[in-house]
Design a protein around this motif. Structure first.
Motif, mmCIF file in Angstrom:
data_model
loop_
_atom_site.group_PDB
_atom_site.id
_atom_site.type_symbol
_atom_site.label_atom_id
_atom_site.label_comp_id
_atom_site.label_asym_id
_atom_site.label_seq_id
_atom_site.Cartn_x
_atom_site.Cartn_y
_atom_site.Cartn_z
ATOM 1 N N LYS A 169 -11.146 -11.880 8.799
ATOM 2 C CA LYS A 169 -12.118 -10.801 8.966
ATOM 3 C C LYS A 169 -11.485 -9.659 9.776
ATOM 4 O O LYS A 169 -10.833 -9.888 10.789
ATOM 5 N N GLY A 170 -11.695 -8.395 9.250
ATOM 6 C CA GLY A 170 -11.167 -7.218 9.934
ATOM 7 C C GLY A 170 -9.749 -6.863 9.535
ATOM 8 O O GLY A 170 -9.205 -5.878 10.028
ATOM 9 N N CYS A 171 -9.128 -7.658 8.640
ATOM 10 C CA CYS A 171 -7.765 -7.363 8.172
ATOM 11 C C CYS A 171 -7.811 -6.766 6.759
ATOM 12 O O CYS A 171 -8.805 -6.886 6.044
ATOM 13 N N ILE A 172 -6.685 -6.133 6.367
ATOM 14 C CA ILE A 172 -6.622 -5.423 5.099
ATOM 15 C C ILE A 172 -6.359 -6.406 3.963
ATOM 16 O O ILE A 172 -5.398 -7.185 4.003
ATOM 17 N N ILE A 173 -7.241 -6.322 2.946
ATOM 18 C CA ILE A 173 -7.064 -7.165 1.760
ATOM 19 C C ILE A 173 -6.087 -6.505 0.788
ATOM 20 O O ILE A 173 -5.165 -7.130 0.272
ATOM 21 N N ARG A 174 -6.301 -5.217 0.521
ATOM 22 C CA ARG A 174 -5.459 -4.472 -0.429
ATOM 23 C C ARG A 174 -5.500 -2.984 -0.059
ATOM 24 O O ARG A 174 -6.339 -2.554 0.722
ATOM 25 N N GLN A 175 -4.588 -2.219 -0.667
ATOM 26 C CA GLN A 175 -4.505 -0.787 -0.398
ATOM 27 C C GLN A 175 -4.281 -0.030 -1.702
ATOM 28 O O GLN A 175 -3.730 -0.569 -2.660
ATOM 29 N N SER A 176 -4.706 1.255 -1.713
ATOM 30 C CA SER A 176 -4.503 2.117 -2.882
ATOM 31 C C SER A 176 -4.241 3.548 -2.389
ATOM 32 O O SER A 176 -5.076 4.094 -1.654
ATOM 33 N N PRO A 177 -3.063 4.109 -2.734
ATOM 34 C CA PRO A 177 -1.938 3.574 -3.513
ATOM 35 C C PRO A 177 -1.257 2.406 -2.801
ATOM 36 O O PRO A 177 -1.408 2.222 -1.593
ATOM 37 N N GLY A 178 -0.457 1.676 -3.563
ATOM 38 C CA GLY A 178 0.160 0.480 -3.027
ATOM 39 C C GLY A 178 1.440 0.743 -2.265
ATOM 40 O O GLY A 178 1.881 1.892 -2.102
ATOM 41 N N GLU A 179 2.039 -0.328 -1.792
ATOM 42 C CA GLU A 179 3.292 -0.244 -1.034
ATOM 43 C C GLU A 179 4.381 0.454 -1.861
ATOM 44 O O GLU A 179 4.531 0.205 -3.055
ATOM 45 N N GLY A 180 5.128 1.382 -1.216
ATOM 46 C CA GLY A 180 6.221 2.088 -1.870
ATOM 47 C C GLY A 180 5.825 3.371 -2.575
ATOM 48 O O GLY A 180 6.691 4.131 -3.007
ATOM 49 N N ALA A 181 4.517 3.615 -2.693
ATOM 50 C CA ALA A 181 4.075 4.852 -3.334
ATOM 51 C C ALA A 181 4.435 6.049 -2.449
ATOM 52 O O ALA A 181 4.381 5.970 -1.227
ATOM 53 N N VAL A 182 4.811 7.187 -3.079
ATOM 54 C CA VAL A 182 5.156 8.404 -2.352
ATOM 55 C C VAL A 182 3.957 9.344 -2.392
ATOM 56 O O VAL A 182 3.492 9.734 -3.465
#
Length: 680
Positions: free
Chosen positions: A546-559
């Motif tokens: 709880k309180g942590c990141i599940i996913r992100q958008s854009p993802g890792e490595g995106a510029v």
């Protein structure tokens, strides 16, 4: 040619672009290659004229041989229903004549850049032994990227085609015509160089050197009159740059540049400080064999021996009569000769005396009544009072006193006189004075938001020293001016002023790190360090704490760019941990933008105005705090920068029957809050 007509089943006519003496030009669309083209169509009333058809075909032949970025490319040549046509590259822009009229005065560096492109094109033509013969601004196109392209080789001629030269026929536009063409002579490469010199003259001055009521009067000036000095029109033009004009437009082809490459090399260094002290170009004196007008004395001297050598019949008879009379006189006695010759001699003496007295009277009258002359003294650099005294001492009157700016003469001193110093005048003639007001001052505009490249070129041409400082900005496009060191509206002397512009390089790019399994606080710290905005979504997860990141958008490595928004999904924990039902809803909140304007403040001196200007802001830092099942008012929910009024949507998840809260902080000040936010 009507709109919509398809030429040769391929080129669909869109509209007319212009009409010329030999052909009409249309904008068309190539249906096969799907591109816009220009179609030059020989006029219907000329298609039966063999000479015109030959010229039109010669243009096609000449242009297809030439491949250069500064020459309009010919794509296709053809004939349909007896109509000759050319298909050429379509240049979206304007001709050089209209460009000069719209943009004059043009910075000297830009003038050289345009001329270098034109010279490059003509060099290619000359390397193929093709002379254009009609170089003029109307035949030079300037596209949207300021690339110059030469067109219209309608009267171009190859050097080997001597049979095409028309005796006593002048081709080309008279304002740009070389002296040898104006006389009806054959055009050479030096003829094109002369036309190039006239084009350079027009770029620098905005006008052609010779005007007249008829084409004949203009043509006469080209081989009789000297080219006016461009420095008389604009004294700031370097002598080295004027020398390029003078050498290219010399009356004798031998005094001009040997080739276009030599002219290009000379032009490229004309603004160099190493050539600052260059002397004015003067062509070598040479007797070119032209007809000269001899003085009357020479004609008289030439006539005397001719008369002696070949006397006429009347003169012979008169001589014989005189000889007979002389013989008669000798046979009469001495008394008779004395009786009749003495009165004639006396009459001659009396007549001669009268003539002498008349001539003497004329000379005396001229001496008595001739106006007394004097020279205008050199008073340039003197104070007005001293200049007045000098003019009075020279028996001249002081006329109107004018004011004029001068970069070389101190303020309140005489910059020039009219007539100029050294001119011989009648005594008591009026002489006007021009008093210096010092160097010409320039009122600085507000350049914020303008392009740095064009602004710097304009100011450097005026004499400013321009400097650049580059910074990243998320709100100002790259290449645009953000700030200026000299305040708008201030009048300054360009040659003594440095101006520094702060120029945007645009947003800096960021390569995203992997934020999954990071805590919300860690993600917010990462976003702050990299000038990114965050948006949170919430979801149940049995795998992520709880309180942590599940996913992100854009993802890792995106510029991404600085200021971009990154969406993070935050774990609420497993669904079984929630013991009561939860209400989920959203609230829209409008955040007003604060420009930091100081328009309502009273006016102050330059220093206070400068500090006020520096306090204005082009963006606001906004921090949003939420209180619901997933957030606490003690931690930031979202941080962002705004450049205008912005509406945000805040998501809430609260237990049934409970309420949430929010607080919006803009640049350290609370601008919106609500402590009782509920679904109903």
């Amino acid at each position: 040619m009507r709109t919509g007509y398809t030429l040769n089943g391929r080129y669909r006519i869109i509209r007319s672009l212009g009409e010329g003496g030999m052909a009409n030009v249309y904008l068309a669309h190539d249906l096969i290659l799907d591109r816009d083209v220009s179609v030059k169509l020989l006029r219907l009333d000329l298609r039966d004229d063999p000479g015109t058809v030959r010229r039109f075909q010669r243009e096609a032949l000449a242009a297809t041989e030439l491949v250069n970025d500064n020459i309009v490319q010919v794509y296709d040549v053809g004939e349909e229903n007896g109509m000759q046509y050319l298909v050429m590259e379509y240049v979206e822009g304007t001709d050089l004549k209209a460009y000069i009229k719209k943009h004059f005065p043009i910075a000297y560096q830009e003038v050289i850049q345009i001329m270098e492109q034109i010279l490059n094109a003509v060099k290619t033509a000359h390397e193929h032994n093709i002379i254009h013969r009609d170089l003029k601004p109307q035949n030079i196109l300037i596209d949207e990227n300021r690339v110059a392209k030469i067109t219209d080789f309608g009267i171009a001629v190859a050097l080997s085609e001597h049979s095409l030269t028309q005796t006593n026929t002048v081709l080309g536009s008279v304002h740009y015509l070389s002296p040898e063409q104006a006389r009806g002579g054959m055009a050479t490469k030096q003829s094109d160089i002369y036309s190039l010199g006239i084009i350079l003259y027009e770029l620098l001055t905005g006008t052609v050197p010779f005007e007249g009521e008829t084409a004949v009067s203009i043509a006469l000036k080209h081989f009789q009159s000297e080219i006016p000095s461009v420095r008389d029109i604009d004294p700031r033009i370097p002598q080295a740059l004027e020398n390029v004009v003078l050498k290219a437009t010399s009356k004798r082809p031998a005094d001009r540049y040997t080739d276009v490459a030599s002219m290009a090399d000379d032009l490229a260094t004309s603004l160099s400080p190493k050539r600052a002290g260059e002397l004015r170009f003067r062509p070598a004196e040479n007797d070119d064999g032209e007809t000269k007008v001899l003085p009357a004395s020479a004609l008289s001297a030439a006539a005397v021996p001719h008369a002696i050598a070949k006397p006429t019949g009347e003169e012979t008879a008169e001589a014989a009569t005189k000889d007979a009379t002389a013989a008669n006189d000798q046979s009469t006695g001495k008394k008779k000769r004395k009786k009749y010759r003495h009165p004639r001699r006396r009459k001659f003496l009396i007549a001669g005396g009268i003539i002498f007295l008349i001539i003497l009277g004329i000379f005396i009258g001229m001496a008595l009544f001739r106006p007394q002359m004097t020279n205008v003294p050199n008073v340039v650099g003197d104070k007005e009072t001293a200049a007045r005294s000098a003019l009075v001492s020279a028996k001249l009157k002081v006329g109107t006193v004018h004011k004029t700016s001068s970069a070389t003469v101190k303020i309140h001193r005489v910059a020039r006189t009219e007539p100029r110093s050294g001119t011989q005048l009648k005594q008591n003639t009026v002489v006007d004075l021009w008093i210096s007001t010092g160097p010409k001052r320039y009122k600085v505009d507000d350049y914020q938001g303008d392009s740095y490249a064009s602004t710097a070129a304009k100011l450097e041409a005026l004499g400013f020293a321009v400097h650049r400082e580059s910074v990243h900005s998320t709100s100002v496009p790259a290449g645009k001016i953000m700030q200026q060191s000299v305040l708008a509206g201030k009048s300054v002397v360009p040659s003594k002023t440095d101006i520094t512009f702060t120029v945007s390089t645009g947003s800096e790019t960021v390569t995203l790190a992997d934020l999954t399994n990071k805590t919300k606080r860690q993600a917010q710290s990462y976003a702050t360090n990299h000038n990114l905005n965050l948006a949170f979504q919430y979801a149940y997860s049995s795998d992520v704490d709880k309180g942590c990141i599940i996913r992100q958008s854009p993802g890792e490595g995106a510029v991404v760019q600085e200021g971009d928004e990154i969406t993070l999904a935050v774990s609420r924990g497993s669904q079984s941990e929630s013991s009561s039902s939860v209400d989920e809803f959203s609230v829209n909140v409008k955040i007003p933008f604060d420009s930091g304007s100081t328009d309502d403040e009273s006016e102050g001196d330059d220093e206070s105005s400068s500090s006020a200007s520096s306090s204005s802001s082009d963006s606001n830092l906004v921090q949003i705090y939420l209180k619901d099942q997933d957030h606490s008012l003690s931690s930031i929910y979202k941080q962002m920068t705004i450049t205008a009024d912005t509406t945000v949507t805040l998501p809430f998840a609260v237990a049934s029957g409970k309420s949430g809260a929010y607080k919006v902080v803009r640049d350290g000040h609370v601008v919106a809050s609500d402590n009782h936010v509920s679904k109903n």
